[in-house]
Design a protein around this motif. Structure first.
Motif, short mmCIF file in Angstrom:
data_model
loop_
_atom_site.label_atom_id
_atom_site.label_comp_id
_atom_site.label_asym_id
_atom_site.label_seq_id
_atom_site.Cartn_x
_atom_site.Cartn_y
_atom_site.Cartn_z
N ASN A 1 68.88 15.20 -63.47
CA ASN A 1 68.40 14.48 -61.97
C ASN A 1 66.85 14.56 -62.01
O ASN A 1 66.39 13.74 -61.09
CB ASN A 1 69.05 15.36 -60.89
N ALA A 2 66.34 15.45 -62.55
CA ALA A 2 64.85 15.55 -62.12
C ALA A 2 64.21 15.95 -63.66
O ALA A 2 64.64 16.72 -64.15
CB ALA A 2 64.78 16.43 -60.90
N VAL A 3 63.03 15.68 -63.90
CA VAL A 3 62.10 16.30 -64.77
C VAL A 3 60.78 16.51 -64.49
O VAL A 3 60.10 16.05 -63.80
CB VAL A 3 62.06 14.93 -65.91
N GLU A 4 60.54 17.89 -64.81
CA GLU A 4 59.16 18.38 -64.40
C GLU A 4 58.28 18.77 -65.73
O GLU A 4 58.43 19.74 -66.25
CB GLU A 4 59.44 19.62 -63.55
N PRO A 5 57.34 17.68 -65.90
CA PRO A 5 56.62 18.20 -67.14
C PRO A 5 55.10 18.84 -66.86
O PRO A 5 54.40 18.81 -67.98
CB PRO A 5 56.55 16.69 -67.74
N THR A 6 54.90 19.34 -65.76
CA THR A 6 53.57 19.94 -65.67
C THR A 6 53.16 21.03 -66.43
O THR A 6 52.02 21.22 -66.82
CB THR A 6 53.47 20.65 -64.01
#
Length: 112
Positions: A34-39
């Motif tokens: 649903n969501a990807v967070e590459p920070t």
């Protein structure tokens, strides 16, 4: 005939005594990203799936931690995983995850 039964009994006991390879993961999950967070790249990639996995409830962030022998290998590894996760999210394809309950970390990821 009796000798055959004895051999069969010994062989079946041996199957239980021989140590089995331990799994590196606690659970397996198939579902959608649903969501990807590459920070935090290249150290890790966070993402959410459509349902909970293992003891990680729905909506929690799952974490892929970089794997590799040096910084370049770890950076390439997280880039590859990021590509898989974005592909899964954009194309609405399932992923298969093998993960750990501790910190909701992922050991293996497959694009299905």
């Amino acid at each position: 005939m009796k000798f055959r039964h004895i051999l069969l009994g010994i062989a079946s006991i041996g199957a239980f005594v021989v140590p089995q390879a331990a799994s590196a993961y606690n659970w397996m999950y198939e579902g959608y990203v649903n969501a990807v967070e590459p920070t935090c790249m290249p150290v890790s990639v966070g993402f959410q799936t459509d349902n909970g996995a293992g003891s990680c409830p729905a909506g929690s962030w799952l974490n892929w931690l970089a794997k590799g022998s040096d910084a370049a290998a770890k950076a390439a590894n997280t880039q590859a995983v990021l590509s898989v996760l974005i592909t899964a999210q954009v194309t609405h394809r399932k992923v298969r995850l093998h993960g750990n309950n501790l910190n909701c970390t992922i050991d293996f990821i497959h694009l299905l």
